[in-house]
Each structure stands twice: as structure tokens, then as C-alpha cells.
Motif scaffolding. Structure first.
Motif, PDB file in Angstrom:
ATOM      1  N   SER A  26      17.052   7.104  52.969  1.00  0.00           N
ATOM      2  CA  SER A  26      17.830   5.895  53.286  1.00  0.00           C
ATOM      3  C   SER A  26      16.984   4.640  53.144  1.00  0.00           C
ATOM      4  O   SER A  26      17.449   3.614  52.628  1.00  0.00           O
ATOM      5  CB  SER A  26      18.392   6.011  54.714  1.00  0.00           C
ATOM      6  N   SER A  68      17.713   1.656  50.479  1.00  0.00           N
ATOM      7  CA  SER A  68      17.895   0.281  50.968  1.00  0.00           C
ATOM      8  C   SER A  68      16.911  -0.670  50.293  1.00  0.00           C
ATOM      9  O   SER A  68      17.275  -1.799  49.899  1.00  0.00           O
ATOM     10  CB  SER A  68      17.712   0.243  52.491  1.00  0.00           C
ATOM     11  N   ALA A  70      23.535  -0.602  52.848  1.00  0.00           N
ATOM     12  CA  ALA A  70      22.733  -0.799  51.641  1.00  0.00           C
ATOM     13  C   ALA A  70      22.399   0.524  50.975  1.00  0.00           C
ATOM     14  O   ALA A  70      22.475   0.658  49.746  1.00  0.00           O
ATOM     15  CB  ALA A  70      21.449  -1.561  51.994  1.00  0.00           C
ATOM     16  N   ALA A  71      22.018   1.523  51.777  1.00  0.00           N
ATOM     17  CA  ALA A  71      21.675   2.831  51.215  1.00  0.00           C
ATOM     18  C   ALA A  71      22.897   3.493  50.577  1.00  0.00           C
ATOM     19  O   ALA A  71      22.822   4.047  49.476  1.00  0.00           O
ATOM     20  CB  ALA A  71      21.100   3.723  52.308  1.00  0.00           C
TER      21      ALA A  71
END
Length: 555
Positions: A298, A302, A369-370
Motif C-alpha cells: 500500500s 501510494s 491512493a493505493a
């Protein structure tokens, strides 16, 4: 088939006075003429002349009649087969006829040829032989059954197996753990006598018994059968037996021992329940804790999202597929990137028309974002993917969604985050799996706001992030919900997933409005009719019961 015949003796002049009796006794030696009267296919009466020797052995003489010069009889073809007589009849052109008055109806016994008698005798011999073989076979069967019964009795094991399951592997040898069980029983009795000795202030005996218990425990170690025990275990058991014998002579009292054993049993049960609760909590914690590699994934996604400048794109180009009600729309609310990817890719893999499938993914601010970066790089072919941030929903505020106020409550947070605390563990032990902190996430409650999330859609399929699709799901859009809001897979089996497992039916409000035996359903895959949802205002009903339940629980 019957034929009426006239037999004419064909003898010399000295033999014309021969009687019919001589004929019957020696007919095979005479040359007899037989005149047969019959009807052909057209019904014309015809006659022919044949010899007695031309008849086959299958012909039987019926109703012989003796006259001076002529004999009139009937021949019966017992086998109804073609004979030389039948061939001669077909070739005859003689038109001689006889009057019916010359045929007498006197019935006498049949006459059978030698061949026919032999057949009867052979049949009788076969029947006798068959009966004999059947009798012998029955005798052999009886002898075999008696022998098998005797052998079965000889091999029967009359030893009582005891209370342990015979299906255990170590029961292949009935004494596989006899020594181990004996030593464990000795330890229990030694503890009983040690407590009694302590209560009677016999410290020497008390210390001696405790020493014996510790030594026996050291010998047993982690053994599960006699094969795992130390070679000195038998000697250890003998020493413990001697110590118990001494203690019994000095301390044994039936009522006292019974009370001590009962107290030990209750203590053991309490410890077992406590361990079960802690085990359930640790299982939940292990299942929901994200491994370090996934944390790194993650973070890397991101970082790439911001590094490549995707965050600067404030608004994506409008895609008409996102609001097209004729397409197949899916709703997935999750903060797990890989799990969401599995659901999306497995659905597209088995879809017959991937270009008609639209996935609406909603996640939280921390994972947006991830999630966005993952599907920008690994978007499935042809399918449409939309990723939204739940914090961008302006209508999602505490004034409209009362659940937001509840999630911020201190008591709610204590209920979920301190489920393993001694003060709260006993209260929620029965429903420990429902006290998972994930339920504090608004994503878990967002499913009750589907019409607000997708205001222009009429039907949507909700998928949880812990499923794997294995077939085309498009037929679900054709299911007739019959005026209902949602369609789901029923999961009730016996008492599992019924309302009494979720709701507190000791409360009168719950009893008045819900059936404890009513069947719940799993949220893993649900098809929702959003038009019917809006018509019935299901979200308002959810708000009402959410407020009421929280009031009852924390008032």
C-alpha cells in the motif's frame, strides 16, 4: 393338425383274414397302405395313398377301429413338424372319398412310439438328478455356514474397549496410552490428597505429595502416548502409587475427596472457558491483522500515485457507462487492495461480455491512493473501473447519518477496541466475532446508503471483498425479486444465521418486532432493486433501528 386316415392291409392271399390285433402288435413288420383324406388350401377334399413306414415317429394313432378288411383311424402330429407324409399329401392327386358314417367315435388310449417313451424316461432321470443335486447343495451350504459361525466365535474379541473412541489411531493398540492415563490419574489424586493434607496441617505429607506430582509431570512432559514416555515412567508410576497408598491410609474420607474433586472440576471448566474466549479473540486478531508485506504494498502504491502526479487530476473525464442502467453494475466497499482486485478480476474472467460490466469501488481516505494506483496499472481488459473516496461524499455527514455520531462514541470504541480486556471480555464472549474493530469503519455501513451512492442506477450487485467469482453473474440481473428490495443466498442451517444469534430477545421491543427463528442472510453477494429501495425508504428504517438499538445498548 388332425388327419382322417384309412389303413388297408397289403398282404398276400393267405393273410387277408388277419385281425386288427395282429396289426397293432406287429404293425412295423407289415406293408400297410394308408389312404389319407384331407382338405387343401382352397377347401377341396382330397385323398392320397402312403405307406405306414413313411410316417415319422412323432405321429400318434388315435381311436383305432377294427373292421374286416379296412381300419379307419385318426393320426395326430404331436410335434406339428414337416414329415414325409405331409410331402406325399401335397403331391397326391387321388380324389377318393369316404362317408362320415364309416368313422366311429369310440375313444381309446393313445399309442406313443418308442422314441417318445425314451424322452419321457430321460426327462424323469433329469428331474431326479436335479433334485439330488439341489439336496446336496443345501447340505454343503449348511456345513459352510456352521463352519463360518464357529470360526467367527473363535476370532471374536470379547475385551471391553473402554470409553475412548475406537476410531482413534492409537486405539490400534488398546494399551497404547494406558501408562500415560494412569500417571495423569495419579497426579489428580495426589493433588486432592495434598489439599486435604494442607487443610489438616500435615505439611510433611503435603510436601511429599507435591514433590511426587512435580516428578511425574517432568516424566510425562509433552507425551501423548506410552511410546513418547521416558523409559523410567513405570518406575515413576510405582513410586507415585506407593505415595498415594500412604496418603489414602492417613487422609481418605469419601465426602472430603468428593468435594475436592468437584471443586477441581469446576475450576478446570472455568479455566477452559477462559481459554476458549482468549483463543477466539486471538483468532480474530490474527485473521484481521494485515501482514507487513501488504503494508509495504500500500505504501509503495501510494508513493507511485503521488510520484507520477495522478493526484493532480482533480476530475476524471466523464464516462457515460458509469450511469448507464442497461449495463451490469457492481458495488464493492473495501480498504483491501488485493482482495478487491481478486473480486474484480475473477468477475471479469468469467463474464461473457466484459465490456458491459462496471465496477464501483469505494474506499477510505487512507487507502484511496493505493487503490487508485493499483487499478490504473492493473485494470482488467474491457471492464470499466471507478474508484471513489468515501470522504468525498458530501451528503455523508453526522446530521444525516446518525451512525457517524455513534461510531465516534467513546463507549463504542471501548466496546470494539477493548474486547480483550477483562472488564469487557465476559460481556461479549458469546458474540466476540461481532466485536471486530472493522465495524467502526464507515465502509461497513455504506451498503445501507446504496441509493445515495448511485442515484441514477436502478439495479446493482453488491459484492464483499472476501469472495472469488467462478461463473458469469449476469443472469442475476434477470432474477424476479417479486417486489422485494434485495435477493441473497440463504445461509440458515439449523440455528446458524438466525435472528436469535444477533439480537437480544430479552428486550420486549425486539420480541415484539422480530422473530427469533427468522432467517438472516450473508452480505457476500446481494442483488438490490434500488427503485424499490427508494420507494420503501429502507435507509430511513435503518436509521430508526440503528438509533433505537444504540439507545437500548448504552442507556
Amino acid at each position: 393338425m388332425l388327419h382322417e386316415l384309412t389303413i388297408c392291409p397289403n398282404v398276400d392271399k393267405q393273410g387277408r383274414d388277419a385281425s386288427s390285433a395282429a396289426y397293432m402288435s406287429n404293425d412295423n413288420e407289415k406293408d400297410l397302405d394308408i389312404i389319407a383324406t384331407y382338405s387343401d388350401v382352397s377347401g377341396t377334399i382330397r385323398t392320397c395313398r402312403v405307406k405306414m413306414k413313411d410316417l415319422s415317429a412323432s405321429w400318434v394313432l388315435e381311436n383305432p377301429i377294427n373292421v374286416d378288411k379296412v381300419q379307419v383311424l385318426k393320426l395326430k402330429d404331436t410335434y406339428q413338424t414337416s414329415t414325409p407324409f405331409q410331402e406325399n399329401v401335397e403331391q397326391s392327386t387321388d380324389d377318393q372319398q369316404f362317408q362320415e358314417g364309416e368313422i366311429l367315435s369310440h375313444r381309446q388310449t393313445y399309442w406313443s412310439p418308442v422314441k417318445f417313451k425314451r424322452q419321457i424316461l430321460r426327462q424323469k432321470r433329469r428331474d431326479l438328478r436335479t433334485a439330488e443335486l439341489v439336496r446336496q447343495d443345501k447340505e454343503v451350504d449348511k456345513e459352510m455356514q456352521a463352519t463360518e459361525a464357529i470360526e467367527s466365535l473363535k476370532n471374536m474379541d470379547t475385551v471391553v474397549k473402554g470409553k475412548y473412541s475406537i476410531w482413534r489411531k492409537d486405539f490400534e493398540n488398546p494399551n497404547a496410552d494406558s501408562t500415560l492415563k494412569l500417571m495423569r490419574d495419579q497426579i489428580i489424586m495426589a493433588k486432592v490428597y495434598a489439599n486435604i493434607a494442607l487443610s489438616k496441617k500435615q505439611t510433611v505429607l503435603y510436601n511429599s505429595l507435591l514433590k511426587q506430582v512435580m516428578e511425574s509431570l517432568n516424566v510425562i512432559g509433552e507425551a501423548n502416548s506410552d511410546a513418547d514416555l521416558h523409559p523410567s515412567s513405570l518406575d515413576r508410576a510405582k513410586e507415585m502409587g506407593h505415595a498415594l497408598s500412604v496418603a489414602k491410609d492417613e487422609l481418605y474420607d469419601c465426602c472430603t475427596v468428593e468435594r475436592k474433586l468437584r471443586a477441581m472440576l469446576l475450576t478446570t471448566e472455568d479455566n477452559l472457558e477462559s481459554q476458549k474466549k482468549r483463543s477466539a479473540f486471538l483468532i480474530q486478531l490474527a485473521a484481521k491483522t494485515v501482514p507487513k508485506p501488504l503494508h509495504c504494498l500500500s505504501l509503495q502504491l501510494s508513493a507511485d500515485y503521488y510520484f507520477h502526479g495522478y493526484y493532480q487530476t482533480k476530475q476524471e473525464p466523464y464516462n457515460e457507462k458509469l450511469e448507464d442502467p442497461s449495463l451490469y453494475h457492481y458495488a464493492i466497499f473495501s480498504d483491501n487492495v488485493l482482495a478487491t482486485s481478486v473480486v474484480v478480476n475473477s468477475t471479469v474472467l468469467y463474464a461473457n461480455e466484459p465490456e458491459k460490466h462496471v465496477f464501483h469501488i469505494v474506499t477510505d481516505k487512507l487507502n484511496f491512493a493505493a487503490m487508485k494506483m493499483w487499478f490504473l496499472v492493473n485494470s482488467p481488459e474491457n471492464a470499466t473501473i471507478q474508484v471513489d473516496n468515501v470522504d468525498d461524499f458530501k451528503w455523508m455527514n453526522s446530521s444525516y447519518c446518525s451512525v457517524l455520531r455513534q461510531l465516534e462514541s467513546v463507549r463504542i470504541k471501548d466496546y470494539y477496541f477493548k474486547a480483550n480486556h477483562p472488564s469487557t471480555l465476559s460481556d461479549g464472549a458469546d458474540h466476540l466475532k461481532y466485536r471486530n474493530p472493522k465495524y467502526l469503519s464507515i465502509l461497513n455501513h455504506l451498503r445501507f446508503y446504496l441509493p445515495e451512492v448511485h442515484p441514477k442506477l436502478d439495479k446493482i450487485l453488491f459484492l464483499d471483498d472476501d469472495i472469488v467469482v467462478q461463473k458469469d453473474l449476469t443472469p442475476l440481473w434477470d432474477v424476479d425479486l417479486k417486489g422485494m428490495v434485495n435477493g441473497a443466498v440463504e445461509t440458515c442451517k439449523e440455528s446458524f444465521h438466525r435472528f436469535d444469534k444477533y439480537l437480544n430477545f430479552s428486550n420486549p421491543i425486539i420480541i415484539e418486532n422480530f422473530d427469533p427463528n427468522a432467517c438472516g442472510w450473508a452480505f457476500g453477494m446481494n442483488i438490490f432493486d434500488l427503485k424499490e429501495w427508494r420507494k420503501r425508504n429502507i435507509t430511513a428504517i435503518y436509521h430508526h433501528w440503528q438509533d433505537l438499538v444504540m439507545l437500548l445498548c448504552f442507556s
